[in-house]
Write an enzyme that holds these catalytic residues in place. Structure first.
Site, mmCIF file in Angstrom:
data_model
loop_
_atom_site.group_PDB
_atom_site.id
_atom_site.type_symbol
_atom_site.label_atom_id
_atom_site.label_comp_id
_atom_site.label_asym_id
_atom_site.label_seq_id
_atom_site.Cartn_x
_atom_site.Cartn_y
_atom_site.Cartn_z
ATOM 1 N N ARG A 179 0.782 -1.208 0.275
ATOM 2 C CA ARG A 179 -0.049 0.051 -0.053
ATOM 3 C C ARG A 179 0.779 1.211 0.128
ATOM 4 O O ARG A 179 0.574 2.191 -0.541
ATOM 5 C CB ARG A 179 -0.899 -0.007 1.007
ATOM 6 C CG ARG A 179 -1.958 1.304 1.099
ATOM 7 C CD ARG A 179 -3.066 0.972 2.170
ATOM 8 N NE ARG A 179 -2.426 0.989 3.523
ATOM 9 C CZ ARG A 179 -3.360 0.850 4.604
ATOM 10 N NH1 ARG A 179 -4.676 0.723 4.400
ATOM 11 N NH2 ARG A 179 -2.845 0.858 5.799
ATOM 12 N N LYS A 230 -2.779 6.531 1.472
ATOM 13 C CA LYS A 230 -2.630 7.107 2.886
ATOM 14 C C LYS A 230 -1.638 7.914 3.267
ATOM 15 O O LYS A 230 -0.638 8.146 3.724
ATOM 16 C CB LYS A 230 -2.047 5.892 3.908
ATOM 17 C CG LYS A 230 -2.429 6.017 5.033
ATOM 18 C CD LYS A 230 -2.398 4.445 5.939
ATOM 19 C CE LYS A 230 -2.730 4.635 7.466
ATOM 20 N NZ LYS A 230 -4.204 4.768 7.771
ATOM 21 N N GLU A 280 -16.290 6.582 4.255
ATOM 22 C CA GLU A 280 -15.727 6.094 5.451
ATOM 23 C C GLU A 280 -15.694 7.036 6.517
ATOM 24 O O GLU A 280 -16.096 8.266 6.320
ATOM 25 C CB GLU A 280 -14.241 5.723 5.296
ATOM 26 C CG GLU A 280 -13.321 6.825 4.847
ATOM 27 C CD GLU A 280 -11.891 6.253 4.531
ATOM 28 O OE1 GLU A 280 -11.080 6.208 5.378
ATOM 29 O OE2 GLU A 280 -11.577 6.110 3.376
#
Length: 413
Positions: free
Chosen positions: A157, A259, A295
């Site tokens: 990721r 992220k 989210e």
């Protein structure tokens, strides 16, 4: 085996904070001797009886010993209240650092004593937000060995996020090896079984100086750790969310799916306002239709109806959570029908059960949702139902209490 592999190149100058142990170092060279301190060193708690057999009754430092020998001869725990861990920063002993230049490759990483870092005021991360972070955990098993949970997923990721943010990234192998080294160097900060976990925070940042808008000329990969307990003050009790319909976390074509550090600063305004009103956190909607779930500030959302579990599909504005991915697999293995798709607010309000997932929260049941002044409750009496079932399976896997048929854990001894 893991210890010798990651500590083989550690040099004597990378030592624990001296005030936490002895006033002299384990090396005979007088030039490495530290000054005396006026305060007595902190004591260490002995590991609980179930893992005491692996410990040696010697001081953490032995004259003439190498760092790896010292590590192998002590299993002492840090002197903190393990029954009172929240999700807050606790300084530990070591951090890991590795650098590379723009267009280059990361190499020659090293463990260093934990402490402040030096950055140019013109660093890319400070001026233009060129930075990413990851989050994962280490758990202590009953036999004293440590477990990591799917670290290669975090590595992949970060590589994906680095590509989006125009940064080089460590390879999967470099990332995982660095995590192992950092955890083993801070082994005494991993909580006893059932008391919490060691939160691991890898950072990737543009550390080189840049004035005009451009990728930084140098990058730093850094890992630090902190022992943690529950993320929400409610613990595993149900949390209470408010749906935000004016402010948004991400936009199509933006960076919501990676992220990057800026994603989190953007939620602070709505989150602070929600907490001031007594809510645990904020649930965000899509910024186009303003009716589809995205989210929560730092975790993914799941909606349960009968035997069906639905969660918003990953389409560029939602972070592909590793706990989310794991819960989907666990739920399917438990016989649930799981769908990744667009989920409306109306479905949310009509759900039998709602829960959140994330590295920090693991699985957190939602006790109520408030949307435009309307509050809907979902069994506020406690942790139960589908979320409890999935939480139980996942945490037992993470802590090594059941057989890992998924091959998700990495053991460090």
């Amino acid at each position: 085996m893991e210890r010798s592999a990651v500590f083989g190149g550690l040099q004597p100058n990378y030592l624990l904070y001296p005030s936490r142990f002895s006033t002299s170092l384990p090396f005979s060279d007088h030039r490495t001797r530290l000054p005396n301190f006026s305060h007595p060193p902190s004591l260490c708690l002995k590991l609980q009886k179930q893992v005491s057999s692996c410990c040696s009754a010697v001081s953490p430092f032995k004259r003439g010993a190498t760092f790896s020998e010292t590590q192998s001869e002590t299993c002492e725990l840090a002197d903190i209240d393990w029954d009172d861990l929240g999700f807050a920063y606790v300084p530990t002993d070591y951090m890991y650092s590795m650098k590379c230049t723009k267009g280059g490759n990361f190499s020659k990483g090293e463990l260093q004593r934990f402490g402040n870092i030096e950055l140019s005021p013109s660093a890319g991360v400070l001026n233009y937000g060129q930075g990413l972070f990851e989050g994962l955990k280490a758990y202590r098993r009953e036999d004293g060995n440590l477990l990591l949970f799917r670290p290669e997923e975090n590595a992949m990721r970060m590589i994906m996020g680095a590509e989006r943010m125009c940064m080089p990234s460590p390879t999967v192998e470099q990332f995982v090896d660095a995590v192992k080294a950092t955890v083993l160097a801070n082994k005494r900060w991993v909580p006893p079984p059932g008391k919490g976990s060691l939160y691991i925070r890898p950072l990737l940042m543009g550390s080189g100086a840049v004035l005009g808008l451009a990728p930084a000329p140098e990058y730093t990969f850094l890992i630090y750790v902190s022992p943690v307990g529950n993320y929400f003050k409610e613990g595993v009790a149900p949390i209470h969310l408010i749906v935000e319909h004016e402010l948004h976390r991400a936009t199509p074509g933006g960076t919501g799916g990676v992220k990057t550090i800026g994603n989190y600063a953007a939620v602070l305004k709505a989150q602070s306002a929600a907490k001031a009103r007594g809510f645990s956190d904020v649930l965000y909607l899509d910024c186009v239709q303003k009716k589809y779930l995205e989210e929560v500030s730092s975790c993914n959302i799941f909606v349960v109806k009968g035997n069906n579990i639905s969660t918003p599909a990953i389409k560029g504005t939602i972070l592909p959570g590793i706990t989310r991915k794991s819960i989907i697999d666990v739920a399917r293995s438990q016989g649930f029908q799981v769908e990744e798709r667009l989920v409306t607010v109306d479905e949310l309000l009509d759900a039998d059960e709602v829960f959140c997932t994330g590295t920090a929260v693991v699985v957190s049941p939602v006790g109520s949702i408030t949307y435009k002044g309307k509050r809907v409750s979902y069994g506020e009496e406690g942790f139960s139902g589908v979320s409890e079932q999935l939480y139980s399976v996942l945490t037992k896997l993470q802590m090594g209490l059941i057989e890992d048929k998924m091959n998700w854990t990495v053991e460090l001894s």
